[in-house]
Design a protein around this motif. Structure first.
Motif, PDB file in Angstrom:
ATOM      1  N   GLY A   1       0.599   6.284  -5.089  1.00  0.00           N
ATOM      2  CA  GLY A   1       1.165   7.287  -6.327  1.00  0.00           C
ATOM      3  C   GLY A   1       1.604   6.435  -7.514  1.00  0.00           C
ATOM      4  N   ARG A   2       1.551   5.202  -7.344  1.00  0.00           N
ATOM      5  CA  ARG A   2       2.045   4.280  -8.397  1.00  0.00           C
ATOM      6  C   ARG A   2       0.899   3.216  -8.716  1.00  0.00           C
ATOM      7  NH1 ARG A   2       7.806   4.851  -9.099  1.00  0.00           N
ATOM      8  NH2 ARG A   2       8.472   6.560  -7.863  1.00  0.00           N
ATOM      9  N   GLY A   3      -0.393   3.774  -8.625  1.00  0.00           N
ATOM     10  CA  GLY A   3      -1.557   2.767  -8.686  1.00  0.00           C
ATOM     11  C   GLY A   3      -2.304   2.642  -7.489  1.00  0.00           C
ATOM     12  N   VAL A   4      -1.752   3.023  -6.358  1.00  0.00           N
ATOM     13  CA  VAL A   4      -2.598   3.145  -5.236  1.00  0.00           C
ATOM     14  C   VAL A   4      -2.996   4.452  -4.948  1.00  0.00           C
ATOM     15  CG1 VAL A   4      -2.627   2.741  -2.757  1.00  0.00           C
ATOM     16  CG2 VAL A   4      -1.415   1.081  -4.303  1.00  0.00           C
ATOM     17  N   SER A   5      -4.228   4.641  -4.801  1.00  0.00           N
ATOM     18  CA  SER A   5      -4.841   5.960  -4.715  1.00  0.00           C
ATOM     19  C   SER A   5      -6.123   6.063  -3.592  1.00  0.00           C
ATOM     20  CB  SER A   5      -5.381   6.674  -6.058  1.00  0.00           C
ATOM     21  OG  SER A   5      -6.075   7.716  -5.882  1.00  0.00           O
ATOM     22  N   TYR A   6      -6.192   7.116  -3.155  1.00  0.00           N
ATOM     23  CA  TYR A   6      -7.180   7.401  -2.290  1.00  0.00           C
ATOM     24  C   TYR A   6      -8.417   8.510  -2.748  1.00  0.00           C
ATOM     25  CZ  TYR A   6      -3.967   5.101   0.897  1.00  0.00           C
ATOM     26  OH  TYR A   6      -3.150   4.160   1.274  1.00  0.00           O
ATOM     27  N   CYS A   7      -7.963   8.911  -3.814  1.00  0.00           N
ATOM     28  CA  CYS A   7      -8.986   9.864  -4.621  1.00  0.00           C
ATOM     29  C   CYS A   7      -9.304   9.725  -5.988  1.00  0.00           C
ATOM     30  CB  CYS A   7      -8.239  11.125  -4.481  1.00  0.00           C
ATOM     31  SG  CYS A   7      -8.922  12.549  -5.241  1.00  0.00           S
ATOM     32  N   ALA A   8     -10.280   8.908  -6.181  1.00  0.00           N
ATOM     33  CA  ALA A   8     -10.870   8.658  -7.375  1.00  0.00           C
ATOM     34  C   ALA A   8     -11.202   9.667  -8.287  1.00  0.00           C
ATOM     35  CB  ALA A   8     -12.118   7.577  -7.233  1.00  0.00           C
ATOM     36  N   THR A   9     -11.435  10.780  -7.700  1.00  0.00           N
ATOM     37  CA  THR A   9     -12.134  12.085  -8.402  1.00  0.00           C
ATOM     38  C   THR A   9     -10.782  12.686  -9.188  1.00  0.00           C
ATOM     39  OG1 THR A   9     -13.375  12.493  -6.626  1.00  0.00           O
ATOM     40  CG2 THR A   9     -12.890  14.305  -8.418  1.00  0.00           C
ATOM     41  N   CYS A  10      -9.623  12.498  -8.466  1.00  0.00           N
ATOM     42  CA  CYS A  10      -8.409  13.065  -8.945  1.00  0.00           C
ATOM     43  C   CYS A  10      -7.797  12.100 -10.191  1.00  0.00           C
ATOM     44  CB  CYS A  10      -7.264  12.973  -7.911  1.00  0.00           C
ATOM     45  SG  CYS A  10      -7.791  14.155  -6.478  1.00  0.00           S
ATOM     46  N   ASP A  11      -7.779  10.724  -9.605  1.00  0.00           N
ATOM     47  CA  ASP A  11      -6.655   9.807 -10.340  1.00  0.00           C
ATOM     48  C   ASP A  11      -7.582   8.835 -11.215  1.00  0.00           C
ATOM     49  OD1 ASP A  11      -4.682  11.066  -8.777  1.00  0.00           O
ATOM     50  OD2 ASP A  11      -4.865   9.389  -7.402  1.00  0.00           O
ATOM     51  N   GLY A  12      -8.978   8.774 -11.233  1.00  0.00           N
ATOM     52  CA  GLY A  12      -9.804   7.994 -12.020  1.00  0.00           C
ATOM     53  C   GLY A  12      -9.350   8.231 -13.535  1.00  0.00           C
ATOM     54  N   PRO A  13      -9.314   9.432 -13.874  1.00  0.00           N
ATOM     55  CA  PRO A  13      -9.242   9.501 -15.418  1.00  0.00           C
ATOM     56  C   PRO A  13      -7.862   8.886 -15.840  1.00  0.00           C
ATOM     57  CG  PRO A  13      -9.822  11.722 -14.329  1.00  0.00           C
ATOM     58  CD  PRO A  13      -9.714  10.662 -13.192  1.00  0.00           C
TER      59      PRO A  13
ATOM     60  N   GLU B   1       0.858  -1.202   0.077  1.00  0.00           N
ATOM     61  CA  GLU B   1      -0.006  -0.141  -0.111  1.00  0.00           C
ATOM     62  C   GLU B   1       0.913   1.355   0.244  1.00  0.00           C
ATOM     63  OE1 GLU B   1      -2.333   0.786   3.593  1.00  0.00           O
ATOM     64  OE2 GLU B   1      -3.770   1.979   2.825  1.00  0.00           O
ATOM     65  N   LYS B   2       1.934   1.320   0.896  1.00  0.00           N
ATOM     66  CA  LYS B   2       2.595   2.517   1.124  1.00  0.00           C
ATOM     67  C   LYS B   2       3.605   2.489  -0.105  1.00  0.00           C
ATOM     68  CE  LYS B   2       5.621   4.790   4.552  1.00  0.00           C
ATOM     69  NZ  LYS B   2       6.076   4.672   5.908  1.00  0.00           N
ATOM     70  N   GLU B   3       4.079   1.397  -0.551  1.00  0.00           N
ATOM     71  CA  GLU B   3       5.178   1.516  -1.245  1.00  0.00           C
ATOM     72  C   GLU B   3       4.606   1.900  -2.728  1.00  0.00           C
ATOM     73  OE1 GLU B   3       4.332  -0.909   0.690  1.00  0.00           O
ATOM     74  OE2 GLU B   3       6.088  -2.043   1.429  1.00  0.00           O
ATOM     75  N   LEU B   4       3.093   1.641  -3.038  1.00  0.00           N
ATOM     76  CA  LEU B   4       2.765   1.920  -4.454  1.00  0.00           C
ATOM     77  C   LEU B   4       1.915   2.975  -4.462  1.00  0.00           C
ATOM     78  CD1 LEU B   4       2.232  -1.912  -5.601  1.00  0.00           C
ATOM     79  CD2 LEU B   4       3.840  -0.505  -6.454  1.00  0.00           C
TER      80      LEU B   4
ATOM     81  N   GLN C   1      -0.055  -5.698  -5.028  1.00  0.00           N
ATOM     82  CA  GLN C   1       1.056  -6.389  -5.699  1.00  0.00           C
ATOM     83  C   GLN C   1       1.534  -5.470  -6.832  1.00  0.00           C
ATOM     84  OE1 GLN C   1      -0.902 -10.293  -6.514  1.00  0.00           O
ATOM     85  NE2 GLN C   1       0.643 -11.032  -4.922  1.00  0.00           N
ATOM     86  N   GLY C   2       2.889  -5.598  -7.231  1.00  0.00           N
ATOM     87  CA  GLY C   2       3.526  -4.773  -8.256  1.00  0.00           C
ATOM     88  C   GLY C   2       4.840  -4.320  -7.622  1.00  0.00           C
ATOM     89  N   ASP C   3       5.758  -4.222  -8.803  1.00  0.00           N
ATOM     90  CA  ASP C   3       7.169  -3.571  -8.231  1.00  0.00           C
ATOM     91  C   ASP C   3       7.230  -1.936  -8.544  1.00  0.00           C
ATOM     92  OD1 ASP C   3       8.081  -6.222  -7.805  1.00  0.00           O
ATOM     93  OD2 ASP C   3       8.459  -6.434 -10.005  1.00  0.00           O
TER      94      ASP C   3
END
Lengths: 214, 322
Positions: free
Chosen positions: B144-156, B139-142, B223-225
């Protein structure tokens, strides 16, 4: 069709009423493959109509190549916000929705030739810069947290002649976003190497600038 | 087709350091209180560590706040609150974080921020809450790299991709609706055996052709690198481990209060929410609380507004008696 309603137009006029310096909005469009080029031209014309201190100039990226090179514009739509001097403020994409605030902030700081919010410590550090800083902020227009991040970049650029700030609407430039692995916004990328995610305090961004210049 | 919003007003910092009331937090509760008190000529300062609007400003569409029959975007609603408070003379300072509230004596408190020290007769704590983290691997590692708490911002950014939303409560489904506009598929994973969301939201999302639901499942790992590739989850009934491929993971598993800087000052419950009475008074004289940060308060704009108004009325009475 007017894009700005009367209420918004009034607010913009008030915000841009006390600019000491003229601000030129240089708009770069291209004839094909640019979804919002017509919209951006009309929008900026409407913004310029609210203030005697703001004007627009429209260029075709494919024709006005010297002008594009002069302002380091390599994609469209793009806006160079130029005050008493070119402080290096650029916006790539259509500044709609929440990003309209970023455009207005850019006009304000370009027109004042000074940052709106930057703290004294950051200003002191920026005064010591001896190398160029290329400061990109990736945003989406639906992101309420993005305008303050973009404003920070513009504030730093207007404070130092060595800082150039580009705000990029991530959806409109998918290849650039993909190259920068943009998966969350706002994303600050300093000198193409240091990444700072989110709307970060100035101290964190100054630290990123320092790391990028090592 | 296009909308043009003006937010995060360019403002110069106030030189004044003495106020009747300092409101810590510029969300729905804090701004409502400021509307009331500034209209009542109570000298009011609102200090907000980010842009005003609080959690509500990140909500794409608010449909259950009275007065807006078609619904209203959270940011637009909060902008109106901000404008209304300023109209009556409240001073609102954004991007200034309160680090300490120091009671000195009856009728005098000092409020320390990252930029200054202010004096006030009364403080309202309306710091709200923020999205809770799962604290699972990845969660922490990723972030801004696919993990988000703001769908309005990052959904697009996840247009045409597969997305997982963890949490099928009101926030998860409301924000999931916006992600469904962009993503190829949206899979909701809910810890409970059912969705705790309002039925109207369940009907909208569950009937959507691009949505899939897993109830009674616990996400164990993201998961993810360099970027998110999927999640690993466990069926809580059978114990079966399952993997879901996804480029984006949005987390909506509730909220936690923003009260770390208040520990040892006012009484907090075991989850960190502020204990207060019906008139919004905390355990310390001269300090009130309102909105999501109060114990046992559901995170609703309408409730925060009610709290803010009640706090303002109590503030008026208190200040008059000083």
């Amino acid at each position: 069709m007017a894009f700005l309603n009367d209420e918004t137009r009034g607010q913009v006029a008030e915000m841009l009423s006390d600019l000491p310096d003229q601000v030129r909005l240089l708009v770069f469009t291209k004839p094909a493959g640019c979804q919002y080029c017509d919209v951006i031209t009309e929008l900026l014309t409407e913004v310029a109509e609210t203030s005697a201190q703001v004007s627009t100039e429209v260029y075709d990226l494919t024709v006005d190549t010297e002008k594009a090179a002069e302002y380091r514009i390599d994609k469209a739509p793009a806006i160079a916000l130029v005050g008493a001097q070119d402080y290096g403020l650029r916006f790539f994409g259509l500044p709609s929705n929440y990003e309209f605030s970023t455009l207005l902030h850019g006009i304000q700081v370009a027109g004042h030739g000074a940052a709106a919010h930057l703290d004294a410590q950051s200003k002191e550090y920026l005064a010591t810069l001896d190398k160029e800083v290329f400061y990109q902020v990736f945003v989406t227009t639906s992101c309420p947290h993005c305008p303050p991040a973009a404003a920070m970049a513009y504030d730093m650029a207007v404070t130092s002649d060595l800082v150039n700030a580009e705000v990029v609407e991530a959806q409109e430039f998918p290849r650039l976003s993909s190259q920068n692995n943009v998966m969350g916004v706002p994303l600050n990328v300093i000198n193409r190497s240091e990444r700072v995610e989110g709307h970060a305090p100035s101290s964190q961004l100054v630290a990123a600038i320092k790391r990028s210049l090592r | 087709m296009f909308d043009f919003k003006i937010s995060g007003k360019s403002q110069r910092k106030s030189e004044t350091k003495q106020y009747d009331l300092i409101v810590v937090g510029g969300g729905a509760a804090g701004l409502t209180c400021a509307i009331y008190t500034s209209r009542d000529s109570i000298k009011t300062l609102v200090l907000e560590k980010e842009a005003t609007g609080g959690l509500a400003a990140s909500t794409g569409l608010i449909e259950n706040y009275p007065g807006f029959p078609e619904g209203i975007s959270g940011l637009e609603l909060m902008e109106k609150f901000h404008q209304q408070a300023e109209r009556f003379g409240a001073t609102i300072q954004e991007f200034e974080e309160v680090t300490e509230v120091e009671p000195v004596r009856k009728g005098l408190l000092r409020v320390h921020t990252t930029e200054a020290v202010y004096e006030t007769k009364l403080v309202l704590l309306a710091t709200g809450s923020q999205p809770k983290q799962l604290n699972i691997p990845g969660e922490k590692e990723l972030a801004g790299r696919g993990v988000s708490y703001c769908a309005t911002c990052d959904g697009p950014l996840f247009s045409g991709q597969d997305v997982v939303i963890i949490g099928a409560g009101n926030s998860g489904l409301q924000e999931g609706l916006s992600v469904l506009n962009y993503a190829q598929s949206v899979t909701f994973v809910e810890f409970l055996p059912h969705s705790p969301a309002e039925k109207i939201l369940q009907d909208r999302v569950m009937g959507h052709e691009k949505s899939t639901f897993y109830f009674n499942h616990q996400v164990m790992e993201i998961q993810g690198d360099d970027q998110v590739t999927g999640v690993m989850m466990q069926d809580r009934e059978s114990g079966e481990i399952k993997k879901l491929a996804a480029s984006g993971v949005f987390i909506y598993v509730g909220y936690s209060p923003d009260t770390k800087f208040l520990q040892g000052l006012v009484d907090l419950n075991r989850w960190g929410y502020i204990e207060s009475d019906a008139e919004m008074w905390t355990s310390v004289e001269g300090i009130m609380a309102a909105g999501d940060v109060r114990a046992d308060n559901p995170a609703q704009v309408s409730i925060a507004v009610g709290d803010g108004a009640k706090a303002a009325l109590a503030a008026r009475e208190y200040l008059a008696a000083l």
